[in-house]
Design a protein around this motif. Structure first.
Motif, PDB file in Angstrom:
ATOM      1  N   TYR A 129       0.843  -1.205   0.000  1.00 68.46           N
ATOM      2  CA  TYR A 129       0.000   0.000   0.000  1.00 68.46           C
ATOM      3  C   TYR A 129       0.878   1.254   0.000  1.00 68.46           C
ATOM      4  CZ  TYR A 129      -3.706   3.283   1.032  1.00 68.46           C
ATOM      5  OH  TYR A 129      -4.592   4.332   0.940  1.00 68.46           O
ATOM      6  N   TYR A 130       1.915   1.246   0.811  1.00 71.55           N
ATOM      7  CA  TYR A 130       2.811   2.398   0.903  1.00 71.55           C
ATOM      8  C   TYR A 130       3.436   2.713  -0.453  1.00 71.55           C
ATOM      9  CZ  TYR A 130       6.438   5.396   3.006  1.00 71.55           C
ATOM     10  OH  TYR A 130       7.257   6.447   3.352  1.00 71.55           O
ATOM     11  N   LYS A 158       0.190   3.328  -3.227  1.00 71.73           N
ATOM     12  CA  LYS A 158      -0.870   4.319  -2.968  1.00 71.73           C
ATOM     13  C   LYS A 158      -0.359   5.561  -2.222  1.00 71.73           C
ATOM     14  CE  LYS A 158      -4.397   1.554  -4.169  1.00 71.73           C
ATOM     15  NZ  LYS A 158      -4.453   1.254  -5.535  1.00 71.73           N
ATOM     16  N   HIS A 159       0.204   5.338  -1.027  1.00 74.02           N
ATOM     17  CA  HIS A 159       0.522   6.491  -0.178  1.00 74.02           C
ATOM     18  C   HIS A 159       1.619   7.389  -0.761  1.00 74.02           C
ATOM     19  CE1 HIS A 159       0.609   8.907   3.437  1.00 74.02           C
ATOM     20  NE2 HIS A 159       1.939   8.851   3.382  1.00 74.02           N
ATOM     21  N   VAL A 204       1.280  11.371  -2.043  1.00 74.59           N
ATOM     22  CA  VAL A 204       2.021  12.507  -1.495  1.00 74.59           C
ATOM     23  C   VAL A 204       2.908  13.130  -2.576  1.00 74.59           C
ATOM     24  CG1 VAL A 204       3.644  13.278   0.275  1.00 74.59           C
ATOM     25  CG2 VAL A 204       1.921  11.541   0.835  1.00 74.59           C
ATOM     26  N   VAL A 206      -3.010  13.272   3.978  1.00 79.63           N
ATOM     27  CA  VAL A 206      -1.796  12.517   4.303  1.00 79.63           C
ATOM     28  C   VAL A 206      -1.990  11.767   5.620  1.00 79.63           C
ATOM     29  CG1 VAL A 206       0.657  12.694   4.890  1.00 79.63           C
ATOM     30  CG2 VAL A 206      -0.269  14.072   3.017  1.00 79.63           C
ATOM     31  N   ASP A 224      -4.544   8.903   5.710  1.00 77.76           N
ATOM     32  CA  ASP A 224      -4.155   7.720   4.945  1.00 77.76           C
ATOM     33  C   ASP A 224      -3.265   6.775   5.750  1.00 77.76           C
ATOM     34  OD1 ASP A 224      -4.415   6.304   2.458  1.00 77.76           O
ATOM     35  OD2 ASP A 224      -2.344   6.836   1.998  1.00 77.76           O
ATOM     36  N   PHE A 225      -2.675   7.262   6.843  1.00 78.71           N
ATOM     37  CA  PHE A 225      -1.793   6.412   7.664  1.00 78.71           C
ATOM     38  C   PHE A 225      -2.476   5.105   8.044  1.00 78.71           C
ATOM     39  CE2 PHE A 225       0.900  10.033   9.761  1.00 78.71           C
ATOM     40  CZ  PHE A 225       1.488  10.295   8.543  1.00 78.71           C
ATOM     41  N   ASN A 235      -4.392   3.274   6.617  1.00 81.99           N
ATOM     42  CA  ASN A 235      -4.495   2.294   5.536  1.00 81.99           C
ATOM     43  C   ASN A 235      -3.246   1.434   5.378  1.00 81.99           C
ATOM     44  OD1 ASN A 235      -7.129   3.066   4.718  1.00 81.99           O
ATOM     45  ND2 ASN A 235      -6.254   4.854   3.706  1.00 81.99           N
ATOM     46  N   TYR A 236      -2.130   1.836   6.011  1.00 80.65           N
ATOM     47  CA  TYR A 236      -0.918   1.040   5.832  1.00 80.65           C
ATOM     48  C   TYR A 236      -0.088   0.822   7.094  1.00 80.65           C
ATOM     49  CZ  TYR A 236       1.686   5.451   5.535  1.00 80.65           C
ATOM     50  OH  TYR A 236       2.227   6.679   5.798  1.00 80.65           O
TER      51      TYR A 236
END
Length: 143
Positions: free
Chosen positions: A53-54, A57-58, A62, A115, A118-119, A121-122
């Motif tokens: 995911y990081y 997606k993340h 960003v 931001v 979203d933390f 989520n991963y």
């Protein structure tokens, strides 16, 4: 002589194209004057981290917020500590290489909620952030 030139010209052209493509495969050039934003995810008891995911997606999200200020970014996955049997001190480390600190701060402030939200989520890890100025880049001579 002309036949030799006609024979070698396409080969030289192909070699030039391959050389250009190979140069593009290397890592982007890190240079003095850039700034590096380092995001560390300390490893600990009960910590979780979804690297897929990081990566997918993340960090791209960003990066999109940073726009043209972003030169490139990197992601490290912790695999061990000082010795191969030691647990890695960080589950992951992300890096953004940017041109301008003020523009970075503004982009993050404008998108802070996205931001932070979203933390979940991963990871369940509170990241540690450091902003550094790249002062020196040394490429050792290779024999």
């Amino acid at each position: 002589m002309t036949n030799k030139i006609k024979f070698f010209l396409p080969i030289l052209g192909l070699m030039a194209l391959i050389g250009c493509k190979t140069a593009q495969l290397g890592s982007p050039s890190i240079q003095t004057g850039l700034f590096k934003v380092t995001i560390l995810y300390p490893n600990g008891e009960g910590s979780t981290f979804d690297m897929d995911y990081y990566e997918t997606k993340h960090m791209p999200m960003v990066a999109g917020f940073l726009g043209d200020n972003l030169k490139f970014y990197e992601i490290d996955k912790g695999i061990s500590g000082r010795t191969p049997n030691d647990k890695p001190p960080y589950a992951a480390v992300g890096y953004f290489y940017i041109n301008n600190i003020e523009e970075y701060g503004k982009a993050i402030a404008e998108n802070r909620d996205a931001v932070i939200n979203d933390f979940k989520n991963y990871t369940n890890i509170q990241p540690v952030v450091q902003i550094s100025e790249i002062r020196q880049v040394v490429h050792p001579a290779k024999n």
